[in-house]
Design a protein around this motif. Structure first.
Motif, mmCIF file in Angstrom:
data_model
loop_
_atom_site.group_PDB
_atom_site.id
_atom_site.type_symbol
_atom_site.label_atom_id
_atom_site.label_comp_id
_atom_site.label_asym_id
_atom_site.label_seq_id
_atom_site.Cartn_x
_atom_site.Cartn_y
_atom_site.Cartn_z
ATOM 1 N N LEU A 131 0.853 -1.188 0.000
ATOM 2 C CA LEU A 131 0.000 0.000 0.000
ATOM 3 C C LEU A 131 0.885 1.233 0.000
ATOM 4 C CD1 LEU A 131 -2.763 1.380 0.179
ATOM 5 C CD2 LEU A 131 -2.622 1.134 2.679
ATOM 6 N N ILE A 132 0.727 2.062 -1.015
ATOM 7 C CA ILE A 132 1.533 3.274 -1.132
ATOM 8 C C ILE A 132 0.625 4.493 -1.262
ATOM 9 C CG2 ILE A 132 3.467 2.018 -2.145
ATOM 10 C CD1 ILE A 132 2.639 3.075 -4.872
ATOM 11 N N ALA A 133 1.192 5.653 -1.018
ATOM 12 C CA ALA A 133 0.411 6.887 -1.068
ATOM 13 C C ALA A 133 0.961 7.841 -2.121
ATOM 14 C CB ALA A 133 0.418 7.578 0.297
ATOM 15 N N VAL A 134 0.079 8.493 -2.835
ATOM 16 C CA VAL A 134 0.469 9.552 -3.759
ATOM 17 C C VAL A 134 0.767 10.793 -2.926
ATOM 18 C CG1 VAL A 134 -0.275 11.030 -5.664
ATOM 19 C CG2 VAL A 134 -0.961 8.627 -5.605
ATOM 20 N N THR A 135 1.929 11.378 -3.131
ATOM 21 C CA THR A 135 2.278 12.604 -2.404
ATOM 22 C C THR A 135 1.718 13.808 -3.166
ATOM 23 O OG1 THR A 135 4.429 12.521 -3.522
ATOM 24 C CG2 THR A 135 4.316 11.650 -1.271
ATOM 25 N N GLN A 136 2.395 14.209 -4.230
ATOM 26 C CA GLN A 136 1.865 15.201 -5.169
ATOM 27 C C GLN A 136 2.030 14.629 -6.575
ATOM 28 O OE1 GLN A 136 0.209 17.946 -4.795
ATOM 29 N NE2 GLN A 136 0.440 18.296 -2.593
ATOM 30 N N LEU A 137 1.055 14.853 -7.422
ATOM 31 C CA LEU A 137 1.132 14.360 -8.787
ATOM 32 C C LEU A 137 2.333 14.978 -9.499
ATOM 33 C CD1 LEU A 137 -2.652 14.692 -9.734
ATOM 34 C CD2 LEU A 137 -1.429 12.616 -9.032
ATOM 35 N N THR A 138 2.926 14.227 -10.433
ATOM 36 C CA THR A 138 4.088 14.756 -11.147
ATOM 37 C C THR A 138 3.712 15.872 -12.111
ATOM 38 O OG1 THR A 138 3.885 12.908 -12.712
ATOM 39 C CG2 THR A 138 5.532 12.697 -10.959
ATOM 40 N N SER A 139 2.432 16.152 -12.269
ATOM 41 C CA SER A 139 1.985 17.310 -13.051
ATOM 42 C C SER A 139 1.920 18.576 -12.190
ATOM 43 C CB SER A 139 0.605 17.038 -13.667
ATOM 44 O OG SER A 139 -0.343 16.739 -12.659
ATOM 45 N N THR A 140 2.079 18.414 -10.877
ATOM 46 C CA THR A 140 2.017 19.556 -9.958
ATOM 47 C C THR A 140 3.329 20.330 -9.963
ATOM 48 O OG1 THR A 140 0.464 18.383 -8.518
ATOM 49 C CG2 THR A 140 1.610 20.272 -7.570
ATOM 50 N N THR A 141 3.229 21.647 -10.065
ATOM 51 C CA THR A 141 4.382 22.536 -10.010
ATOM 52 C C THR A 141 4.298 23.407 -8.758
ATOM 53 O OG1 THR A 141 3.242 24.270 -11.250
ATOM 54 C CG2 THR A 141 4.459 22.619 -12.536
#
Length: 244
Positions: A112-122
């Motif tokens: 189980l892993i968590a998304v931190t910030q999407l790689t599209s986020t600047t």
């Protein structure tokens, strides 16, 4: 050394995904099934993959109240998937509920892993749209990773640029799963924070999620093998001395 590549099956239906995977007969690579394909085909396609010994990362990014996520994860845990994720922004209670849901399903092997910030986020999106103004993007990602670890999760989805810091904060065994990987000269598409396989290896990525660079390649299997070799060569020359 474990195969570091997870192929993103970004296809609109199972027929196209199966046609693509036919070229990998006998190899059974780790694959990612995202929202588009799962919503189109459902659990039956996951069953098809598992019968053929594919490892499956089910990328649905659950984000809801803890009770809902717990119940959803209990169902997903019954699919015999190898990895699944939630959004860390859902908070500690939600992440713990997700973990409890997998345990209730007997899915003890499922990471189980968590998304931190999407790689599209600047940085601009973080401050102007998400209104997170009192911290940098890197610090926000590291903080979310620490919350995920404290919640009992196995790792996070992050960009390569953040992987090393996360290893230092959470320990070398905490998984860093990195999308946004592009071989040199590839199109960046819609991702802002990208890296090459070599950079991923050097900066602490455990798994690289790669879609279009492989799925749209003229020779997908050759491209897949080249990426693995590039990562392994760089990884073997790096001792990760800065890891905690």
């Amino acid at each position: 050394m474990e195969n570091p590549v997870i192929i993103a099956l970004d296809f609109e239906n199972a027929s196209k995904a199966k046609t693509f995977l036919a070229g990998f007969e006998g190899q059974s690579p780790y694959v990612k099934v995202g929202m588009e394909l799962f919503y189109a085909e459902g659990a039956s396609f996951i069953g098809w993959l598992k019968k053929r010994n594919f490892r499956v990362f089910l990328d649905l990014k659950l984000h809801d109240i803890p009770t809902t996520v717990h119940k959803a994860m209990k169902i997903l845990g019954g699919l015999n998937i190898d990895m699944v994720n939630v959004h860390a922004a859902g908070g500690v209670a939600m992440m713990k509920a997700a973990k409890d849901g997998l345990v209730a399903a007997g899915a003890h092997h499922t990471k189980l892993i968590a998304v931190t910030q999407l790689t599209s986020t600047t940085e601009k999106v973080l401050s102007e749209e998400l209104l997170i103004k009192d911290t940098s993007l890197n610090h926000c990602v590291s903080h979310y990773a620490k919350l995920a670890k404290d919640s009992g999760l196995d790792g996070v989805v992050c960009s390569v640029q953040e992987a090393m810091e996360i290893k230092n904060v959470c320990g070398k065994d905490f998984l860093t799963v990195t999308p946004g990987i592009r071989p040199s000269g590839s199109d960046t598409h819609d991702q802002a924070r990208i890296a090459t396989p070599k950079e991923a290896a050097v900066k602490g990525s455990d798994f690289m999620v790669i879609g279009r660079s492989i799925t749209q390649s003229v020779e997908p299997v050759s491209t897949y093998k080249e990426i693995i070799n590039e990562w392994r060569e760089s990884h073997e020359n790096n001792n990760f001395a800065t890891f905690a």
